[in-house]
Structures are given as C-alpha cells and as structure tokens.
Design a protein around this motif. Structure first.
Motif, short mmCIF file in Angstrom:
data_model
loop_
_atom_site.label_atom_id
_atom_site.label_comp_id
_atom_site.label_asym_id
_atom_site.label_seq_id
_atom_site.Cartn_x
_atom_site.Cartn_y
_atom_site.Cartn_z
N SER A 59 0.73 -1.37 -0.17
CA SER A 59 -0.03 0.05 -0.08
C SER A 59 0.98 1.29 0.03
O SER A 59 2.08 1.16 0.56
CB SER A 59 -1.06 -0.03 1.20
OG SER A 59 -0.26 0.34 2.51
N PHE A 61 0.38 4.16 1.83
CA PHE A 61 0.62 4.51 3.06
C PHE A 61 1.79 3.87 3.82
O PHE A 61 2.50 4.15 4.31
CB PHE A 61 -0.79 4.54 3.98
CG PHE A 61 -1.64 5.26 3.59
CD1 PHE A 61 -1.38 6.81 4.00
CD2 PHE A 61 -2.79 5.01 3.11
CE1 PHE A 61 -2.31 7.60 3.95
CE2 PHE A 61 -3.91 6.02 3.00
CZ PHE A 61 -3.61 7.42 3.26
N MET A 308 -3.57 13.99 1.54
CA MET A 308 -4.18 12.62 1.62
C MET A 308 -5.78 12.91 1.40
O MET A 308 -6.78 12.87 2.30
CB MET A 308 -4.38 12.05 3.36
CG MET A 308 -2.81 12.09 3.77
SD MET A 308 -2.80 11.58 5.52
CE MET A 308 -1.08 11.44 5.83
N ASP A 310 -8.16 11.15 0.23
CA ASP A 310 -8.97 9.90 0.57
C ASP A 310 -9.23 9.70 2.27
O ASP A 310 -10.00 8.96 2.37
CB ASP A 310 -8.46 8.46 -0.16
CG ASP A 310 -8.68 8.62 -1.58
OD1 ASP A 310 -9.46 9.24 -2.40
OD2 ASP A 310 -7.52 8.13 -2.24
N ALA A 311 -8.50 10.32 2.83
CA ALA A 311 -8.50 10.23 4.50
C ALA A 311 -9.72 11.05 5.01
O ALA A 311 -9.97 12.25 4.50
CB ALA A 311 -7.22 10.49 4.85
N VAL A 340 -3.72 7.14 9.65
CA VAL A 340 -4.57 7.09 8.30
C VAL A 340 -3.96 5.69 7.98
O VAL A 340 -4.96 4.94 7.18
CB VAL A 340 -4.11 8.06 7.50
CG1 VAL A 340 -4.34 7.89 6.08
CG2 VAL A 340 -4.51 9.69 8.09
N ALA A 341 -2.74 5.37 8.09
CA ALA A 341 -2.27 4.00 7.36
C ALA A 341 -3.29 2.79 7.95
O ALA A 341 -3.56 1.79 7.35
CB ALA A 341 -0.96 3.94 7.75
N ALA A 343 -6.10 3.00 9.65
CA ALA A 343 -7.31 2.87 9.19
C ALA A 343 -7.57 2.21 7.76
O ALA A 343 -8.63 1.41 7.50
CB ALA A 343 -7.88 4.38 8.89
N GLN A 344 -6.66 2.54 6.79
CA GLN A 344 -6.55 1.81 5.43
C GLN A 344 -6.45 0.42 5.66
O GLN A 344 -6.92 -0.28 4.91
CB GLN A 344 -5.38 2.58 4.60
CG GLN A 344 -5.76 2.06 3.24
CD GLN A 344 -4.42 2.23 2.44
OE1 GLN A 344 -3.43 2.05 2.90
NE2 GLN A 344 -4.68 2.86 1.33
N LEU A 345 -5.37 0.02 6.61
CA LEU A 345 -5.19 -1.30 6.50
C LEU A 345 -6.41 -2.09 7.26
O LEU A 345 -6.45 -3.45 6.93
CB LEU A 345 -3.82 -1.61 7.22
CG LEU A 345 -2.75 -1.12 6.65
CD1 LEU A 345 -1.52 -1.13 7.70
CD2 LEU A 345 -2.29 -2.14 5.34
N GLY A 347 -9.60 -0.93 7.47
CA GLY A 347 -10.94 -0.79 7.04
C GLY A 347 -11.94 -0.12 7.90
O GLY A 347 -13.03 -0.05 7.87
#
Length: 463
Positions: A59, A61, A308, A310-311, A340-341, A343-345, A347
């Motif tokens: 990813s 991030f 960011m 998309d954050a 943020v990382a 949260a992305q990992l 979901g």
C-alpha cells in the motif's frame, strides 16, 4: 576494478542472501510488533540496474511510512553487505511506475579513482521532492529561518554564507535544507550540490582513509557550489573528522560558495566541537526554529491532511493530536500518517476510540495526568458554577450540560472506567456517562458554543 564492472558483479542470489540477513537485523532492532506491521511486508523486487535495490510494499501508506522512517537505514544495511549498492528504491507493488529514488549514495560515498570523478560530477544529491519552500508551514516560530533559507537559495552572489540552522529534533531544519537544494538547482540546473548528514560525512571520510584514497572525497566536497551538512552535533569529539570538516568548510567559504549547516543547538552550545569550526560557522547567519505552538501544529495537520484526499479525519481527532503532540512536527506528522495507515489497513473509520486504540502508546507518553477532581473544578470555573452542583441531583440545563461536558472530558482525559466516572458524579450509572459522552460528541458538530467550551477546557487541562 572499474566501477561499472564492480556493479555488474552483484547477483540476484547475493541480494537474496543479504535481504535475509537484513530482515533479521531489522526485526531485532525494531521489535516484533513494529517489524510485523511495517517491515515484514517488504518484498525484494527485480531491478534492471546492478547498483539498485528495489523493495515493494502492498500500500502507498506503508510505502510512505517506511520511506520516512527506514529508507536511510535500509540503504546502510545493504551497503554493509554489498558495498556496490548505491541506491534503494521503495515502491508500492500496485504502482505502474516506481516512486522516486528514496535514498541514494552521493558520489563521495565510495572511494573512486580520479578518472571517475568527472563522470560522477553531474549526479544529483538525494533531495526529497516533498520538502520545498511552498510546503513549509510558516509562522512566527520559524519565519526568520525560512526567509534566510530562501535568501541563500537565490541565484547571484549570496547575501551571506554560511547559514547555520538550529532547533530541537523534528522542527523543520532538514525540510529547509532540502528546500534550499531544490530551489538552488531549479535556478541553476548545472550547479553542483551536495546534501549529507554529518554522520554520513564522518562515515565516508573514514572509509576513504581506510582505502588510502581520500582524494575523491576531498575534491568532490570542496568543489561544490552548495554544500549542506545536517546534524553537526554527531561529529562532536571526533577529532580527525572535525579536522577534515574544518578544511572542507574553509575551502568552500573561501571560494565564495554556499554552505548550510544544521544542529540541535546554537554554535556556542555545541560541546565537543572545535572552537575554530564554531568560529567559522558563526560568521554567517545563525537562525533558530522555535517549538511549534498550537496554531502552527493545527496548520501543519491541515496541510498534511490536504495531501491525503481519501483520508477522513474528524476535527476532534485532529485537535487531540495538535494539543497532545507538542514535542516536534515530525512526531505530529508521523502520528497522522500512522493513524491513516492503520485505518486503511483495517478498513475502520477514524474516530476518537480508534485514535486512542491506535495511538495509545504515543498519546499516553505525552499526556499530562489529569484527575476527575481537576476536570470538575475547571468545568465549574468555566461555567461559573459551584463544584458541588456537578455532583448534585439538579437536572436544570444550566447544570446538566456542564455536567455532561465534565463526564465527556473525564472519559477522554483519564483512564477511569465508566462506572468510576459515574460514581464521581454523584453516584450516577455508567449508562448516564455513555449518554453524556455521546451527546457532547454530537453537539460538538452542531453547537459552536459547546465545541468552543470543550476546546478551551481541553487546552487548559492539558496545557
């Protein structure tokens, strides 16, 4: 052996073996949790260039985090095992094109034959394209340093040289140095620029001495148009390195070239650094960067978040980071990156509970210990109530709303359980505390008076 020939000698098998050893070193030094989360997913990718190592991550991030925190370390690890490696590229596996070079050895990094010096003269320094003047958030704490850096980067005869930047760790010195180099090269594309840490200066000088070939090292550094040395404090007490450093900066300054040096203290405060070096550095412009205040920390987070798209980070989370993380801009930006990382990992959506769970170790490390009694006194004073009214049975709005705010703050600023908080407010049930917390969270989005009161109380209680 010619440099080109040496580079071709690096085989895939050799890199594979090196990578196994390096992963072991990283796991041992970083710890199992950090390694598993960020470094374990690194994969060795194919490279078309013999002197280049390519590492990929799943990813963007994760790529950014490893780039910010481990690019230089990875380069050093590879070079310790395979000396012909000159750069490490870290990229996102799904990307169609590689990211820019993240860590690159300057031509002075390895001793070279004099015949190779000319060929290497056109190489570019490892400047980070993100660190430019327009991306540096400016206020009263750093304006003088920013203006001085811009002035030194301007073409023509420099108004002063050297420029000495000093501040605590993570306040923006390195950002300004990269910005100087980038702006100077934009104005003078053919200029010769070197940026390196003082630690790197020492390492490369020692390597050159061991190889009994310091000619390339001396010639390269002393012929530049702009020389930038970061973190001077790392050569304190290193007599041989300091002697070479003195002769290097003396040559650069005597030739009317530009010199930028940074340290964590002003020249007079650098114990263990020779007086003649400090004297030479003090004849130029000395600029400090003061600790960032709350307004600047908020602005830094806003700028970082703008990168960011998309954050989605709620305002109360940003305020928590700005209020709590005061030691450095680097720490502040790192916390937002990590949040943020994760949260992305995972979901998950970012909210206060997610933030506390993700950054709990960071936030606890800087949090001032606040008691419920202190919260009750502060809320009573703000709303001009008697402290006893917050624990009374009164349900009038003039008392009920401050009581809910006090419960919200107790949940946010202390480690007390919901039943414990309820007992401190006149023996109320934990469900009452849950209702109060949720109600204040809702009102902070719709009621400016409530939000302002909470912000003020947070600042006073944590300040």
């Amino acid at each position: 052996m010619a440099i080109a020939g040496a580079l071709k000698a690096t085989s895939g098998t050799e890199l594979d073996k090196a990578w196994v050893r390096i992963r072991g070193h990283l796991r041992e030094s970083a710890g199992a949790r950090l390694f598993d989360q960020w470094l374990k997913p690194l994969a060795l990718a194919a490279s078309d260039e013999a002197d280049t190592v390519r590492l990929s991550l799943p990813s963007a991030f994760m790529t950014n985090w490893v780039r910010n925190n481990y690019a230089e370390r990875l380069l050093q690890e590879f070079r310790a095992i395979v000396p012909t490696i000159s750069q490490v590229i870290i990229e996102t596996a799904s990307a169609s094109a590689p990211l820019p070079v993240l860590a690159r050895i300057d031509p002075v990094a390895a001793p070279a034959a004099p015949s190779a010096i000319a060929a290497m003269a056109g190489a570019r320094p490892a400047l980070d394209s993100r660190f430019t003047f327009d991306r540096f958030v400016v206020d009263g704490s750093n304006r003088v340093a920013w203006n001085a850096a811009k002035a030194l980067a301007e073409p023509g005869t420099p108004r002063f040289s050297p420029l000495f930047l000093h501040s605590g760790t993570g306040m923006g010195k390195t950002h300004l140095m990269h910005a100087i180099g980038t702006a100077f090269l934009e104005a003078q594309p053919g200029a010769d620029v070197i940026y390196m840490s003082a630690e790197r200066f020492m390492f490369e000088f020692v390597q050159a001495m061991r190889a009994r070939d310091t000619f390339a090292f001396k010639a390269r550094l002393r012929s530049v148009d702009l020389l930038m040395i970061d973190d001077l404090q790392f050569i304190a007490g290193k007599d041989a390195t300091q002697e070479e450093f003195f002769y290097t900066i003396n040559e650069v300054m005597s030739a009317g070239k530009r010199l930028v040096v940074s340290a964590d203290r002003c020249p007079q405060g650098l114990d263990g650094v020779e007086a003649r070096i400090l004297s030479r550095l003090s004849v130029g412009f000395v600029a400090d960067i003061k600790p960032a205040d709350l307004t600047l920390r908020r602005a830094v987070l806003a700028r970082k978040l703008a990168d960011m798209p998309d954050a989605r980070v709620p305002a109360d989370v940003l305020e928590l980071l700005a209020v709590r993380l005061t030691s450095s801009i680097r720490e502040l930006e790192g916390a937002l990156n990590r949040l943020v990382a994760y949260a992305q990992l995972t979901g998950e959506a970012i909210d206060m509970d997610f933030t506390q769970a993700t950054l709990g170790d960071v936030l606890r490390g800087v949090q001032k210990r606040v008691t419920i009694d202190e919260i009750q006194r502060a809320v009573s004073s703000y709303f001009e109530l008697k402290p006893i009214e917050l624990v009374s049975a009164r349900r009038a709005r003039v008392v009920a709303r401050p009581r809910q705010i006090a419960m919200y703050l107790a949940k946010r600023l202390t480690t007390r359980s919901l039943p414990e908080i309820g007992r401190k407010f006149g023996g109320r049930d934990h469900s009452t505390v849950i209702h109060a917390v949720r109600r204040i969270e809702q009102l902070r989005d719709t009621d400016m008076d409530v939000d302002s009161a909470v912000r003020t109380l947070l600042r006073d209680l944590e300040g």
